[in-house]
Design an enzyme around this catalytic site. Structure first.
Site, PDB file in Angstrom:
ATOM      1  N   THR A  87       0.853  -1.182   0.000  1.00 15.80           N
ATOM      2  CA  THR A  87       0.000   0.000   0.000  1.00 15.80           C
ATOM      3  C   THR A  87       0.889   1.231   0.000  1.00 15.80           C
ATOM      4  O   THR A  87       1.739   1.393   0.877  1.00 15.80           O
ATOM      5  CB  THR A  87      -0.914   0.022   1.240  1.00 15.80           C
ATOM      6  OG1 THR A  87      -1.675  -1.191   1.261  1.00 15.80           O
ATOM      7  CG2 THR A  87      -1.866   1.218   1.204  1.00 15.80           C
ATOM      8  N   TYR A  88       0.710   2.055  -1.016  1.00 20.03           N
ATOM      9  CA  TYR A  88       1.480   3.302  -1.115  1.00 20.03           C
ATOM     10  C   TYR A  88       0.601   4.455  -0.659  1.00 20.03           C
ATOM     11  O   TYR A  88      -0.590   4.482  -0.940  1.00 20.03           O
ATOM     12  CB  TYR A  88       1.939   3.535  -2.549  1.00 20.03           C
ATOM     13  CG  TYR A  88       3.018   2.573  -2.987  1.00 20.03           C
ATOM     14  CD1 TYR A  88       4.355   2.893  -2.803  1.00 20.03           C
ATOM     15  CD2 TYR A  88       2.695   1.343  -3.545  1.00 20.03           C
ATOM     16  CE1 TYR A  88       5.357   2.003  -3.189  1.00 20.03           C
ATOM     17  CE2 TYR A  88       3.685   0.443  -3.926  1.00 20.03           C
ATOM     18  CZ  TYR A  88       5.009   0.786  -3.748  1.00 20.03           C
ATOM     19  OH  TYR A  88       5.999  -0.098  -4.117  1.00 20.03           O
TER      20      TYR A  88
END
Lengths: 200, 200
Positions: A35-36
């Site tokens: 997850t960015y």
């Protein structure tokens, strides 16, 4: 150490057959969900920074008779999950891709995500992939199936100094050719970058 | 569970003697170093949020003959360190002090600090204390020696529901009196708050 890495799109079925024919050693399989985050106070796309929470799960190996305690999958298998938080700073030197990188494992991935959420960071993108490692001729060959992007192959090794980069890269190209692949098809964009390009 | 806690300034020497006379059980000693951060994009003092990295070290117990491997102290002793990152959200209900709180242990405290530093968070204050726990009459008695602030005693227990808070608090006051202390001298400001007041 300098990481030398060549990546390209490739259907796994043919590559897998070539790896078997070459007697490549299968190392491990895992799932990575990255997850960015976007920052509330600056544009990471402009500063070239990244904040990532990576959840990595190792499926139980099929030849293991032991059944670990606990269960978080339908079949009653427990997947071991490790979670890491990584910050990649702005490029200090664009040509060598030098940047500060800080990473730590965290005990509670949900809490880590909730902390960044509370601080105002927003999920920018999720990159989910199944990854399988092989070793061939001293190179790590990685088969990635990336959600929304398809199948990729990476060939990677480390050079101990800049002078060795070229010969290590030539070796990686040779491994690609043994697998029936064309080094000229190399892709330099990250999976995150490819996903964001597709989204545009 | 509702935490009921009474804190006041008190010289430890007399309290320690009273604890011994009362046959209070000494539980454990540790050092806590709390680093609080300021956010780059909002004023935590105004939003009443907090971001804290807590490093907790347990000194080797003096009666343990075993010498753990490794060394990070002059005497060759190894201190076990645990690091936790905690985010406290804004108060949802001021009267009951209800707020979201998210916490996770992290494997590498220096990396966690470097991640927040890289993201633009700045160290606002460090609260360092030596803490020792005792148990007396079902209450936890904590002796804190806080760098820059001095010596404090906390008496604490949990109430299972709101209706019990008063009787649990009365019991805490009774424990304070047994230790020769005056419940009227209660301090409601956090150590961080006291340190920031001093700095003004």
């Amino acid at each position: 150490m300098i990481e030398v890495e060549v990546k390209l799109r490739a259907a796994h079925e043919a590559v897998r057959a070539a790896l078997e024919a070459a007697d490549a050693e299968s190392k491990k399989r895992l799932t990575q969900v990255d997850t960015y985050y976007d920052a509330p106070h600056r544009d990471f796309a402009e500063t070239d920074e990244a904040l990532r929470v990576r959840r990595e799960r190792n499926p139980p190996s099929s030849d293991s008779g032991a059944e670990p305690a606990g269960s978080d999958a339908p079949g009653g298998h427990r997947f071991e999950e490790t979670v890491k938080v990584t910050y990649k700073g702005p490029l200090i030197d664009a040509e060598s891709k030098t940047r500060a990188e800080h990473e730590t494992a965290v005990a509670d991935g949900d809490a880590a995500a909730a902390i960044f959420d509370g601080l105002g960071f927003e999920q920018a993108a999720v990159v989910e992939k199944e990854r399988e490692y092989f070793v061939l001729d001293g190179y790590t060959v990685t088969l990635d199936r990336v959600d929304g992007l398809g199948e990729f192959v990476e060939v990677e090794a480390e050079a101990s100094e800049s002078a060795d980069v070229e010969s290590v890269r030539d070796g990686a190209f040779e491994v690609l050719r043994r697998l029936g692949l064309d080094p000229d098809e190399q892709i330099r964009t990250s999976y995150l970058g490819l996903l964001l390009e597709d989204a545009e």
